[in-house]
Design a protein around this motif. Structure first.
Motif, PDB file in Angstrom:
ATOM      1  N   UNK A  20       0.871  -1.173   0.000  1.00 15.47           N
ATOM      2  CA  UNK A  20       0.000   0.000   0.000  1.00 15.47           C
ATOM      3  C   UNK A  20       0.905   1.219   0.000  1.00 15.47           C
ATOM      4  N   UNK A  21       1.580   1.424  -1.119  1.00 19.98           N
ATOM      5  CA  UNK A  21       2.552   2.493  -1.247  1.00 19.98           C
ATOM      6  C   UNK A  21       1.866   3.848  -1.252  1.00 19.98           C
ATOM      7  N   UNK A  22       2.388   4.779  -0.450  1.00 18.96           N
ATOM      8  CA  UNK A  22       1.828   6.130  -0.421  1.00 18.96           C
ATOM      9  C   UNK A  22       2.024   6.824  -1.758  1.00 18.96           C
ATOM     10  N   UNK A  23       3.064   6.430  -2.501  1.00 17.33           N
ATOM     11  CA  UNK A  23       3.300   7.057  -3.793  1.00 17.33           C
ATOM     12  C   UNK A  23       2.166   6.776  -4.760  1.00 17.33           C
ATOM     13  N   UNK A  24       1.574   5.611  -4.686  1.00 19.89           N
ATOM     14  CA  UNK A  24       0.531   5.242  -5.632  1.00 19.89           C
ATOM     15  C   UNK A  24      -0.843   5.757  -5.227  1.00 19.89           C
ATOM     16  N   UNK A  26      -2.017   8.803  -4.550  1.00 19.06           N
ATOM     17  CA  UNK A  26      -2.569   9.966  -5.250  1.00 19.06           C
ATOM     18  C   UNK A  26      -3.177   9.640  -6.610  1.00 19.06           C
ATOM     19  N   UNK A  27      -2.637   8.638  -7.302  1.00 22.07           N
ATOM     20  CA  UNK A  27      -3.193   8.288  -8.601  1.00 22.07           C
ATOM     21  C   UNK A  27      -4.598   7.713  -8.474  1.00 22.07           C
ATOM     22  N   UNK A  28      -4.974   7.333  -7.282  1.00 19.85           N
ATOM     23  CA  UNK A  28      -6.321   6.826  -7.071  1.00 19.85           C
ATOM     24  C   UNK A  28      -7.346   7.938  -7.036  1.00 19.85           C
ATOM     25  N   UNK A  29      -6.879   9.144  -6.861  1.00 15.93           N
ATOM     26  CA  UNK A  29      -7.799  10.274  -6.799  1.00 15.93           C
ATOM     27  C   UNK A  29      -8.365  10.519  -8.198  1.00 15.93           C
ATOM     28  N   UNK A  30      -9.675  10.682  -8.283  1.00 13.69           N
ATOM     29  CA  UNK A  30     -10.325  10.814  -9.598  1.00 13.69           C
ATOM     30  C   UNK A  30      -9.754  11.905 -10.495  1.00 13.69           C
ATOM     31  N   UNK A  31      -9.370  13.029  -9.942  1.00 20.12           N
ATOM     32  CA  UNK A  31      -8.846  14.120 -10.778  1.00 20.12           C
ATOM     33  C   UNK A  31      -7.609  13.684 -11.547  1.00 20.12           C
ATOM     34  N   UNK A 138      -0.702  17.172  -5.732  1.00 23.06           N
ATOM     35  CA  UNK A 138       0.024  16.027  -6.260  1.00 23.06           C
ATOM     36  C   UNK A 138       1.327  16.466  -6.932  1.00 23.06           C
ATOM     37  N   UNK A 139       1.241  17.457  -7.797  1.00 21.64           N
ATOM     38  CA  UNK A 139       2.427  17.905  -8.521  1.00 21.64           C
ATOM     39  C   UNK A 139       3.417  18.584  -7.570  1.00 21.64           C
ATOM     40  N   UNK A 140       2.929  19.351  -6.619  1.00 22.82           N
ATOM     41  CA  UNK A 140       3.823  19.986  -5.643  1.00 22.82           C
ATOM     42  C   UNK A 140       4.573  18.924  -4.843  1.00 22.82           C
ATOM     43  N   UNK A 141       3.883  17.880  -4.433  1.00 23.96           N
ATOM     44  CA  UNK A 141       4.550  16.793  -3.703  1.00 23.96           C
ATOM     45  C   UNK A 141       5.553  16.072  -4.591  1.00 23.96           C
ATOM     46  N   UNK A 142       5.173  15.809  -5.821  1.00 23.46           N
ATOM     47  CA  UNK A 142       6.027  15.092  -6.770  1.00 23.46           C
ATOM     48  C   UNK A 142       7.263  15.918  -7.136  1.00 23.46           C
ATOM     49  N   UNK A 143       7.103  17.222  -7.244  1.00 24.58           N
ATOM     50  CA  UNK A 143       8.180  18.117  -7.674  1.00 24.58           C
ATOM     51  C   UNK A 143       8.684  19.010  -6.542  1.00 24.58           C
TER      52      UNK A 143
END
Length: 158
Positions: A20-24, A26-31, A138-143
């Motif tokens: 249950x990776x925290x990285x994955x 956010x991709x579960x979010x519908x947006x 999501x992008x702020x966390x990723x970048x």
């Protein structure tokens, strides 16, 4: 890592348990799974290849950011502002220490922000900017490192 036993035709076989990776998450979010976000990524690629389109995106996103409520963005509001400044500095040729991949994600987030017909249309009362905030988060966390490096550069450049 725990092993999970599964039955196969030849008996019991061990395989890694699903993480249950925290990285994955956010991709579960519908947006982030929406057609609107896929469109934003495609449009971002086009923006990166055309200076005029990138400038138009910056202008539209800056105008939109100035008119949206800050509350849905919460602690990510400053990162939205940083994304805007980074794109402007990159466009002007003042800042070139951003990777193409990082710039792609940041431009995609800004594309999503300016799309009035994304997953939740911006005109929808109360909820209209929740999906925009999700993408910015999501992008702020990723970048995060890219954005932090840019802010350090800004301070040093003044």
């Amino acid at each position: 890592m725990k092993k999970k036993k599964t039955k196969s035709r030849s008996g019991t076989k061990a395989r890694p348990a699903a993480r249950n990776s925290e990285q994955n998450v956010p991709y579960r979010k519908p947006a982030l799974r929406s057609e609107a976000f896929a469109r934003a990524l495609i449009d971002a690629k086009a923006c990166l290849n055309d200076s005029e389109t990138l400038l138009a995106l910056f202008n539209d996103a800056a105008k939109k950011a100035a008119s949206v409520p800050r509350e849905p963005f919460g602690q990510y509001w400053p990162y939205l502002q940083t994304m805007l400044r980074l794109v402007r500095a990159h466009h002007r040729g003042e800042y070139d220490k951003v990777s193409g991949n990082a710039l792609l994600w940041i431009v995609a987030a800004l594309n999503y922000l300016i799309d009035p017909f994304d997953l939740i249309p911006d005109a929808t009362p109360v909820l209209g900017f929740i999906d925009d905030a999700t993408v910015i988060e999501f992008v702020a966390d990723k970048m995060r490192q890219t954005l932090d490096d840019f802010m350090i550069w800004e301070v040093a450049a003044t």
